[in-house]
Design a protein around this motif. Sequence first.
Motif, PDB file in Angstrom:
ATOM      1  N   PRO A  56       0.839  -1.204   0.000  1.00 49.24           N
ATOM      2  CA  PRO A  56       0.000   0.000   0.000  1.00 49.24           C
ATOM      3  C   PRO A  56       0.869   1.248   0.000  1.00 49.24           C
ATOM      4  O   PRO A  56       2.066   1.192   0.305  1.00 49.24           O
ATOM      5  N   THR A  57       0.284   2.375  -0.360  1.00 47.80           N
ATOM      6  CA  THR A  57       0.983   3.644  -0.212  1.00 47.80           C
ATOM      7  C   THR A  57       0.701   4.163   1.200  1.00 47.80           C
ATOM      8  O   THR A  57      -0.432   4.142   1.663  1.00 47.80           O
ATOM      9  N   VAL A  58       1.751   4.591   1.871  1.00 49.69           N
ATOM     10  CA  VAL A  58       1.651   5.023   3.260  1.00 49.69           C
ATOM     11  C   VAL A  58       1.876   6.523   3.335  1.00 49.69           C
ATOM     12  O   VAL A  58       2.793   7.058   2.702  1.00 49.69           O
ATOM     13  N   VAL A  59       1.026   7.213   4.087  1.00 48.54           N
ATOM     14  CA  VAL A  59       1.152   8.659   4.248  1.00 48.54           C
ATOM     15  C   VAL A  59       1.180   9.006   5.728  1.00 48.54           C
ATOM     16  O   VAL A  59       0.576   8.304   6.552  1.00 48.54           O
ATOM     17  N   GLY A  60       1.915  10.068   6.071  1.00 50.77           N
ATOM     18  CA  GLY A  60       2.018  10.487   7.452  1.00 50.77           C
ATOM     19  C   GLY A  60       1.636  11.940   7.619  1.00 50.77           C
ATOM     20  O   GLY A  60       1.682  12.724   6.654  1.00 50.77           O
ATOM     21  N   TYR A  61       1.263  12.319   8.821  1.00 56.02           N
ATOM     22  CA  TYR A  61       0.815  13.676   9.120  1.00 56.02           C
ATOM     23  C   TYR A  61       1.479  14.180  10.402  1.00 56.02           C
ATOM     24  O   TYR A  61       1.470  13.491  11.426  1.00 56.02           O
ATOM     25  N   THR A  62       2.032  15.386  10.348  1.00 57.66           N
ATOM     26  CA  THR A  62       2.420  16.083  11.564  1.00 57.66           C
ATOM     27  C   THR A  62       1.171  16.769  12.124  1.00 57.66           C
ATOM     28  O   THR A  62       0.115  16.767  11.479  1.00 57.66           O
ATOM     29  N   LYS A  65       2.432  20.571   3.044  1.00 58.70           N
ATOM     30  CA  LYS A  65       2.635  19.320   3.790  1.00 58.70           C
ATOM     31  C   LYS A  65       4.024  19.290   4.423  1.00 58.70           C
ATOM     32  O   LYS A  65       5.016  19.676   3.802  1.00 58.70           O
ATOM     33  N   GLN A  66       4.092  18.777   5.626  1.00 55.90           N
ATOM     34  CA  GLN A  66       5.354  18.693   6.359  1.00 55.90           C
ATOM     35  C   GLN A  66       5.900  17.267   6.405  1.00 55.90           C
ATOM     36  O   GLN A  66       7.064  17.034   6.097  1.00 55.90           O
ATOM     37  N   ALA A  67       5.065  16.303   6.785  1.00 56.41           N
ATOM     38  CA  ALA A  67       5.544  14.929   6.924  1.00 56.41           C
ATOM     39  C   ALA A  67       5.850  14.295   5.574  1.00 56.41           C
ATOM     40  O   ALA A  67       6.872  13.613   5.414  1.00 56.41           O
ATOM     41  N   LEU A  68       4.970  14.499   4.604  1.00 52.04           N
ATOM     42  CA  LEU A  68       5.131  13.864   3.292  1.00 52.04           C
ATOM     43  C   LEU A  68       4.796  14.847   2.177  1.00 52.04           C
ATOM     44  O   LEU A  68       3.759  14.742   1.526  1.00 52.04           O
ATOM     45  N   PRO A  69       5.662  15.833   1.927  1.00 54.92           N
ATOM     46  CA  PRO A  69       5.431  16.734   0.795  1.00 54.92           C
ATOM     47  C   PRO A  69       5.679  15.990  -0.512  1.00 54.92           C
ATOM     48  O   PRO A  69       6.614  15.192  -0.616  1.00 54.92           O
ATOM     49  N   ILE A  70       4.827  16.225  -1.492  1.00 54.79           N
ATOM     50  CA  ILE A  70       4.935  15.513  -2.770  1.00 54.79           C
ATOM     51  C   ILE A  70       4.960  16.513  -3.924  1.00 54.79           C
ATOM     52  O   ILE A  70       4.144  17.443  -3.987  1.00 54.79           O
ATOM     53  N   ILE A  71       5.890  16.309  -4.829  1.00 57.42           N
ATOM     54  CA  ILE A  71       6.071  17.181  -5.994  1.00 57.42           C
ATOM     55  C   ILE A  71       5.409  16.568  -7.221  1.00 57.42           C
ATOM     56  O   ILE A  71       5.688  15.429  -7.580  1.00 57.42           O
ATOM     57  N   ARG A  72       4.502  17.298  -7.835  1.00 52.82           N
ATOM     58  CA  ARG A  72       3.883  16.934  -9.114  1.00 52.82           C
ATOM     59  C   ARG A  72       3.411  15.469  -9.126  1.00 52.82           C
ATOM     60  O   ARG A  72       3.835  14.662  -9.945  1.00 52.82           O
ATOM     61  N   TYR A  73       2.503  15.176  -8.232  1.00 55.50           N
ATOM     62  CA  TYR A  73       1.990  13.809  -8.113  1.00 55.50           C
ATOM     63  C   TYR A  73       0.975  13.520  -9.215  1.00 55.50           C
ATOM     64  O   TYR A  73      -0.016  14.242  -9.378  1.00 55.50           O
ATOM     65  N   ARG A  74       1.227  12.470  -9.961  1.00 55.35           N
ATOM     66  CA  ARG A  74       0.326  12.072 -11.038  1.00 55.35           C
ATOM     67  C   ARG A  74      -0.811  11.250 -10.441  1.00 55.35           C
ATOM     68  O   ARG A  74      -0.628  10.089 -10.075  1.00 55.35           O
ATOM     69  N   GLY A  93       0.843  19.886  12.266  1.00 54.95           N
ATOM     70  CA  GLY A  93       0.578  20.952  11.295  1.00 54.95           C
ATOM     71  C   GLY A  93      -0.200  20.451  10.096  1.00 54.95           C
ATOM     72  O   GLY A  93      -1.094  21.139   9.583  1.00 54.95           O
ATOM     73  N   ASP A  94       0.126  19.235   9.635  1.00 48.84           N
ATOM     74  CA  ASP A  94      -0.611  18.632   8.522  1.00 48.84           C
ATOM     75  C   ASP A  94      -2.065  18.370   8.917  1.00 48.84           C
ATOM     76  O   ASP A  94      -2.986  18.569   8.112  1.00 48.84           O
ATOM     77  N   MET A  95      -2.268  17.923  10.135  1.00 43.73           N
ATOM     78  CA  MET A  95      -3.631  17.679  10.609  1.00 43.73           C
ATOM     79  C   MET A  95      -4.423  18.990  10.654  1.00 43.73           C
ATOM     80  O   MET A  95      -5.614  19.018  10.305  1.00 43.73           O
ATOM     81  N   ASP A  96      -3.762  20.064  11.051  1.00 43.01           N
ATOM     82  CA  ASP A  96      -4.438  21.364  11.087  1.00 43.01           C
ATOM     83  C   ASP A  96      -4.884  21.785   9.687  1.00 43.01           C
ATOM     84  O   ASP A  96      -5.985  22.320   9.502  1.00 43.01           O
ATOM     85  N   VAL A  97      -4.021  21.542   8.685  1.00 44.52           N
ATOM     86  CA  VAL A  97      -4.364  21.864   7.293  1.00 44.52           C
ATOM     87  C   VAL A  97      -5.540  21.009   6.835  1.00 44.52           C
ATOM     88  O   VAL A  97      -6.493  21.497   6.209  1.00 44.52           O
ATOM     89  N   TRP A  98      -5.489  19.731   7.144  1.00 42.60           N
ATOM     90  CA  TRP A  98      -6.560  18.815   6.739  1.00 42.60           C
ATOM     91  C   TRP A  98      -7.894  19.241   7.341  1.00 42.60           C
ATOM     92  O   TRP A  98      -8.925  19.298   6.662  1.00 42.60           O
ATOM     93  N   ASN A  99      -7.878  19.552   8.639  1.00 41.29           N
ATOM     94  CA  ASN A  99      -9.104  20.010   9.292  1.00 41.29           C
ATOM     95  C   ASN A  99      -9.613  21.302   8.662  1.00 41.29           C
ATOM     96  O   ASN A  99     -10.821  21.510   8.504  1.00 41.29           O
ATOM     97  N   GLU A 100      -8.675  22.181   8.293  1.00 36.98           N
ATOM     98  CA  GLU A 100      -9.022  23.463   7.665  1.00 36.98           C
ATOM     99  C   GLU A 100      -9.741  23.259   6.345  1.00 36.98           C
ATOM    100  O   GLU A 100     -10.814  23.829   6.099  1.00 36.98           O
ATOM    101  N   VAL A 101      -9.164  22.432   5.466  1.00 36.49           N
ATOM    102  CA  VAL A 101      -9.771  22.272   4.134  1.00 36.49           C
ATOM    103  C   VAL A 101     -11.091  21.512   4.225  1.00 36.49           C
ATOM    104  O   VAL A 101     -12.007  21.754   3.434  1.00 36.49           O
TER     105      VAL A 101
END
Length: 430
Positions: A95-101, A288-297, A103-111
Motif C-alpha cells: 500500500p501507499t503510506v502517508v504520514g501527518y504532523t 505538507k510537512q511529513a510527506l510533501p509531494i512534488i507533481r503527483y500524477r 501541522g498537517d492535521m491542522d491543514v486537513w481540518n481546515e480544508v
Amino acid sequence: MWNKIEGASREKLGETQLKRLQDTVTRVYELTPFYKEKFDELGISPKDITSLEDIQKLPFTKKQDLRNHYPFGLFTVPMSEVVRVHSSSGTTGKPTVVGYTQGDMDVWNEVMARVYTMAGATAKDVVHNAYGYGLFTGGLGFHNGAETIGATTIPASSGFTDRQIMLMKDFNATILAATPSFALHMYEAAKKSGSDYLKDFKLKSGVFGAEPTSEGLKEEVSRVWGIDYHEVYGLSEIIGPGVSSNCKHSKLLHVNEDHFYPEIIDHKTGQVLPDGERGELVITSLTKQALPIIRYRTGDITSLHREPCGCGRTLVRMESIVGRVDDMIIVNGVNVYPSQVEHVIANTEGVTLNYQIIADKKGHLDKLDILVEVNEDVLSDSVAEMEKIKKDIERSLANNLYINANVKLVEPRSIERSMGKAVRVVDKRV
C-alpha cells in the motif's frame, strides 16, 4: 467562506503559492534523497524556482515511487513528529503510506471545514458520517472536518445499514457524509423498511466522494433523499478528502490551491494542457510537512476552469472526475470509462444506477457484458418491454460510446453492494 483566502485576489493567491512552492522544493531537496537525486539528474535546484511556471521544470512523482520507499522512506520529519499514519487499500502490491504532523492535521481540518461550509453546514448541524474509519482517510477526514466547524458528529462508519438508517433518523441528522453508492444503498434499505424518508429524516445536504460519479447518479442521490448534493475530491497521497469540493453555485469543484497546486497534463507526453482541456490531474502539495509531494500524477482525468464563481471564491475549479487513466478499459480498441456507461444508464427509464461492467474474451476479440438492475416496477412488465429497455441501452452505448455490449437486465438488489467504493468493473482478461 470558512477562510478569507478562498476569496483572495489571484495576485495575492499566486504570491502565497510561489512562496509555499519554494519552501516545499527546498524541503524535499534537503531532506529527501529520492527528490535530491531526481533534481540532480535534471540539473535543477531550489534556486531555479523563481515563478509558478517553473514548476514544470520539476519531476513527476508516481504512486510506485511511494511503494518503492515503503513505508516511511519519503517522510521529511522524524517519526516522533508524525501524529497520524494512513494508507491506501493496497489492492496490488504494497500500500501507499502517508504520514501527518500536527501541522498537517491542522491543514486537513481546515480544508475539510471549507468543504462543510460550502455544503451549508454550521455548528448547529448533525453530521452522520458513513465513511469507513481506519487506515482509509475518508472516515476520520470527514469526522475531523465536521468537528472543526463545531457540528455534532455521529461516527457511524460503514456497514450495518439498518442501524445507519435508525441512527440517522433518531439523531435527526441534517448532513450525510457517504460514498454516493452507499447513499443509494441506504435509501433502498430505508424504502424497504417502510420508512417515509421525506418525513422521518431531517437531512438537508450531503457531502459525497471517494468514487467517480456521473451526473445521473448525483441527481438520483439528491432526488431520493431530497437533499443538496455536494461533491468532495481528495486522495490520501496528497491529504485525503478535502482537495476540492463544490459550492451551491456550481457543479465545478473549488480546488484549495493555497495548499494544493493543480496542473492538467497529457498523460502520454507529460505536457501541461491549457485550462478547459481534459487530461491527467497533477498535484503538488504546498504545505505538507511529513510527506510533501512534488507533481503527483493522480491518474484522474479532469479539467481546470478559472471563470469567476457566483459564491465569490476565486479558487480555480475542477470538473468532476471523468475517469481514471488506469481504470479506463479498452474494448476492441475503444477507450471506455465507467462514468460514461453510467451516464447512458442514468438516461434510461426503468433501470437503477446499480450496474457492473464485465470485460472478457471471446476468441481473440474482447466482449463486454453490462449487468443493470431494473427497478421493481419493471419486474411486472412484459418480456417485450424488458427487451426494449435492453436494446435501448445497447443502442445508446453503440451510438454514444461506439462500443458493442451485451446488456443483461437483472433483478433489483442482485448486484452485490459495496460498503465503500462500488466495484463497477470486473476485467477477466487479465
